[in-house]
Scaffold this active site. Structure first.
Site, PDB file in Angstrom:
ATOM      1  N   GLU A  92      34.270  30.771  13.489  1.00 12.81           N
ATOM      2  CA  GLU A  92      34.160  29.532  12.726  1.00 12.81           C
ATOM      3  C   GLU A  92      35.295  29.439  11.720  1.00 12.81           C
ATOM      4  OE1 GLU A  92      29.340  28.949  12.781  1.00 12.81           O
ATOM      5  OE2 GLU A  92      30.232  30.004  11.110  1.00 12.81           O
ATOM      6  N   CYS A 117      39.848  27.363   5.525  1.00 12.17           N
ATOM      7  CA  CYS A 117      39.319  28.717   5.361  1.00 12.17           C
ATOM      8  C   CYS A 117      39.267  29.330   6.758  1.00 12.17           C
ATOM      9  CB  CYS A 117      37.927  28.612   4.745  1.00 12.17           C
ATOM     10  SG  CYS A 117      37.079  30.187   4.637  1.00 12.17           S
ATOM     11  N   CYS A 126      32.196  40.823  11.579  1.00  8.71           N
ATOM     12  CA  CYS A 126      32.741  41.629  10.486  1.00  8.71           C
ATOM     13  C   CYS A 126      32.003  42.956  10.448  1.00  8.71           C
ATOM     14  CB  CYS A 126      32.564  40.908   9.151  1.00  8.71           C
ATOM     15  SG  CYS A 126      33.355  41.769   7.771  1.00  8.71           S
ATOM     16  N   CYS A 134      28.230  43.741   4.241  1.00  6.10           N
ATOM     17  CA  CYS A 134      27.796  43.362   2.890  1.00  6.10           C
ATOM     18  C   CYS A 134      26.423  42.674   2.948  1.00  6.10           C
ATOM     19  CB  CYS A 134      28.817  42.440   2.230  1.00  6.10           C
ATOM     20  SG  CYS A 134      30.460  43.194   2.123  1.00  6.10           S
ATOM     21  N   CYS A 171      25.994  38.658   2.867  1.00  6.85           N
ATOM     22  CA  CYS A 171      26.856  37.827   3.721  1.00  6.85           C
ATOM     23  C   CYS A 171      26.274  37.690   5.121  1.00  6.85           C
ATOM     24  CB  CYS A 171      28.250  38.449   3.794  1.00  6.85           C
ATOM     25  SG  CYS A 171      29.395  37.520   4.806  1.00  6.85           S
ATOM     26  N   GLY A 212      35.214  37.989   8.734  1.00  2.58           N
ATOM     27  CA  GLY A 212      36.043  39.181   8.902  1.00  2.58           C
ATOM     28  C   GLY A 212      36.695  39.667   7.626  1.00  2.58           C
ATOM     29  N   GLU A 213      37.248  40.875   7.704  1.00  2.00           N
ATOM     30  CA  GLU A 213      37.946  41.490   6.577  1.00  2.00           C
ATOM     31  C   GLU A 213      39.440  41.474   6.918  1.00  2.00           C
ATOM     32  OE1 GLU A 213      37.622  42.606   3.384  1.00  2.00           O
ATOM     33  OE2 GLU A 213      39.737  43.045   3.731  1.00  2.00           O
ATOM     34  N   SER A 244      36.891  40.593  -3.781  1.00  2.00           N
ATOM     35  CA  SER A 244      35.470  40.285  -3.877  1.00  2.00           C
ATOM     36  C   SER A 244      34.792  41.428  -4.615  1.00  2.00           C
ATOM     37  CB  SER A 244      34.887  40.129  -2.468  1.00  2.00           C
ATOM     38  OG  SER A 244      35.489  39.023  -1.840  1.00  2.00           O
ATOM     39  N   CYS A 252      30.836  29.776   1.607  1.00  2.00           N
ATOM     40  CA  CYS A 252      31.152  31.210   1.616  1.00  2.00           C
ATOM     41  C   CYS A 252      29.935  32.011   2.032  1.00  2.00           C
ATOM     42  CB  CYS A 252      31.520  31.700   0.220  1.00  2.00           C
ATOM     43  SG  CYS A 252      32.989  31.000  -0.440  1.00  2.00           S
TER      44      CYS A 252
HETATM   45  N1  SAH Z   1      35.990  40.061   3.811  1.00  2.99           N
HETATM   46  C1  SAH Z   1      36.690  39.280   2.842  1.00  2.99           C
HETATM   47  C2  SAH Z   1      36.800  37.803   3.198  1.00  2.99           C
HETATM   48  C3  SAH Z   1      35.564  37.105   3.731  1.00  2.99           C
HETATM   49  S1  SAH Z   1      34.281  36.700   2.604  1.00  2.99           S
HETATM   50  C4  SAH Z   1      36.063  39.450   1.479  1.00  2.99           C
HETATM   51  O1  SAH Z   1      35.037  40.095   1.389  1.00  2.99           O
HETATM   52  O2  SAH Z   1      36.623  38.981   0.498  1.00  2.99           O
HETATM   53  C5  SAH Z   1      34.888  35.424   1.587  1.00  2.99           C
HETATM   54  C6  SAH Z   1      34.160  35.319   0.260  1.00  2.99           C
HETATM   55  O3  SAH Z   1      32.822  34.834   0.428  1.00  2.99           O
HETATM   56  C7  SAH Z   1      34.014  36.667  -0.416  1.00  2.99           C
HETATM   57  O4  SAH Z   1      34.302  36.596  -1.773  1.00  2.99           O
HETATM   58  C8  SAH Z   1      32.557  36.966  -0.190  1.00  2.99           C
HETATM   59  O5  SAH Z   1      32.081  37.920  -1.064  1.00  2.99           O
HETATM   60  C9  SAH Z   1      31.949  35.608  -0.359  1.00  2.99           C
HETATM   61  N2  SAH Z   1      30.567  35.542   0.102  1.00  2.99           N
HETATM   62  C10 SAH Z   1      30.012  36.252   1.098  1.00  2.99           C
HETATM   63  N3  SAH Z   1      28.702  35.949   1.228  1.00  2.99           N
HETATM   64  C11 SAH Z   1      28.439  35.007   0.293  1.00  2.99           C
HETATM   65  C12 SAH Z   1      27.263  34.263  -0.047  1.00  2.99           C
HETATM   66  N4  SAH Z   1      26.121  34.425   0.608  1.00  2.99           N
HETATM   67  N5  SAH Z   1      27.352  33.372  -1.065  1.00  2.99           N
HETATM   68  C13 SAH Z   1      28.524  33.187  -1.712  1.00  2.99           C
HETATM   69  N6  SAH Z   1      29.660  33.828  -1.408  1.00  2.99           N
HETATM   70  C14 SAH Z   1      29.630  34.736  -0.423  1.00  2.99           C
END
Ligand code: SAH
Length: 365
Positions: free
Chosen positions: A94, A107, A114, A118, A121, A166-167, A221, A340
């Site tokens: 996506e 984005c 991923c 976390c 997420c 993804g990371e 993050s 996000c």
């Molecule tokens: N892996 C990378 C990029 C993808 S996540 C990273 O972790 O930065 C992009 C952003 O969305 C990150 O800051 C992540 O922490 C945030 N994010 C993930 N789950 C979320 C949620 N449920 N609500 C708000 N932000 C979230």
């Protein structure tokens, strides 16, 4: 079946220039091809009408030009568009287009799923399948650009953030290659300063980015500056401590002389106490930083709840006592699960949130 031919959109401008010279062509042919690929976003060499026919045929024999199949577009009430895209091998990813004033931000995803796991997420639920190739990243931007043209929006894509699935720092070679292509002034011409790579804390990747000759933005993050809490929500934190992170961030800052952006999801009751705020100050110290505070975006089966507007505003007020720039982030595209942390394809049912969904064959009225 994946084709054996490489996609021409893995080539940097200078690679294409070399290729044209090898084919006995003048250098300006590279410029022409780049314009067709990125400024007109065509999908067929036959359309490159200012190239000699023989060259068009030669290129078609050597390269693919293919795109990602747009399976679905979901349009949020706030104008955010989420694309469900199919890769040539059938995997799905996506990406999200976020129009805001004059900005058109895409984005992008850097991996299928991923591996970071976390807790907050939705993408983590998918696990990891594979890295995207550079062209698969670049193409997400082109898909969004074609969409803008189609709906009569004349603006070009202005910003790219690696905050989709993804990371990105676990796929650094392809991410850097995609950035070089997106950055090319013969092509998409997106300024490096308008490209943000977001990481959960892959320190080697941060050091590599710090040394790379490109002025892109880095976002970390963080979500909490208390080590034990971070370990509870981010598995990688068990291997990479806050001290390691701080050293890597400081190196990036010294190399680039650019502020690092921290992302901090507001998880009410979990990371918004006075102790959390003090820990944040201890972690950042003298380092200039911008803190983006994102209200937790919920998803079905997720372990946290979203903060109320009052809780969120109160947290922002308390954070603003710190000597850093604090910017509250409005969630975009929540109604289409495009915000996000909500990107997870079929695991979450689009129908349950009634977005405007249409396929490319049935555009909206
Ligand atoms: N892996 C990378 C990029 C993808 S996540 C990273 O972790 O930065 C992009 C952003 O969305 C990150 O800051 C992540 O922490 C945030 N994010 C993930 N789950 C979320 C949620 N449920 N609500 C708000 N932000 C979230």
């Amino acid at each position: 079946m994946a084709s054996a031919k490489p996609n021409i959109k893995v080539l940097r401008y200078r690679d294409l220039l070399r290729e044209m010279r090898q084919r006995g062509q003048p250098g300006y042919r590279a410029q022409q091809v780049y314009q067709w690929l990125y400024q007109k976003a065509v999908l067929d060499f036959a359309e490159m009408s200012n190239l000699p026919k023989t060259l068009r045929q030669e290129l078609a024999e050597a390269y693919e030009i293919g795109t990602l199949r747009v399976l679905q577009r979901a349009v949020s009430r706030d104008g955010t568009v989420k694309f469900l895209l199919q890769l040539p091998d059938g995997h799905r990813i996506e990406s999200v287009l976020i129009p805001e004033g004059k900005r058109r931000t895409v984005c992008v995803s850097s991996q299928v799923g991923c591996a970071m796991g976390c807790a907050f997420c939705a993408t983590a639920r998918l696990g990891s399948t594979r890295n995207l190739e550079a062209w698969e990243i670049v193409e997400q931007v082109l898909v969004a650009q074609r969409h803008l043209w189609e709906v009569g929006d004349p603006r070009p894509v202005t910003n790219v953030v690696f905050m989709g699935m993804g990371e990105p720092l676990l796929n650094l070679p392809a991410v850097l290659q995609a950035i070089r292509i997106l950055n090319s002034d013969h092509g998409p011409n997106i300024g490096a300063r308008k490209i943000t790579v977001s990481t959960v804390g892959v320190v080697q990747g941060i050091y590599e980015l710090a040394g790379a000759p490109v002025q892109l933005k880095l976002a970390l993050s963080l979500h909490t500056a208390i080590q034990e809490k971070r370990e509870q929500i981010i598995p990688l934190a068990r291997k990479v401590g806050l001290k390691d992170l701080k050293r890597a961030l400081f190196t990036f800052y010294l190399q680039k002389r650019r502020w690092v952006t921290l992302e901090y999801i507001h998880l009410p009751g979990f990371n918004d106490t006075e102790e959390d705020i003090r820990a944040l100050q201890r972690f950042l110290g003298d380092m200039p930083a911008k803190i983006n505070v994102i209200p937790y975006n919920p998803f079905p089966g997720g372990p946290f709840r979203a903060p109320t507007e009052e809780e969120f505003q109160d947290f922002i007020r308390r954070l603003r006592r710190l000597p850093y720039t604090v910017t509250p982030r409005a969630p975009r595209g929540r109604d289409i699960l495009g915000a996000c942390g909500q990107l997870a394809l079929h695991q979450v049912r689009l129908e349950s949130v009634k977005p405007v969904v249409y396929t490319p064959d049935s555009p909206p009225a």
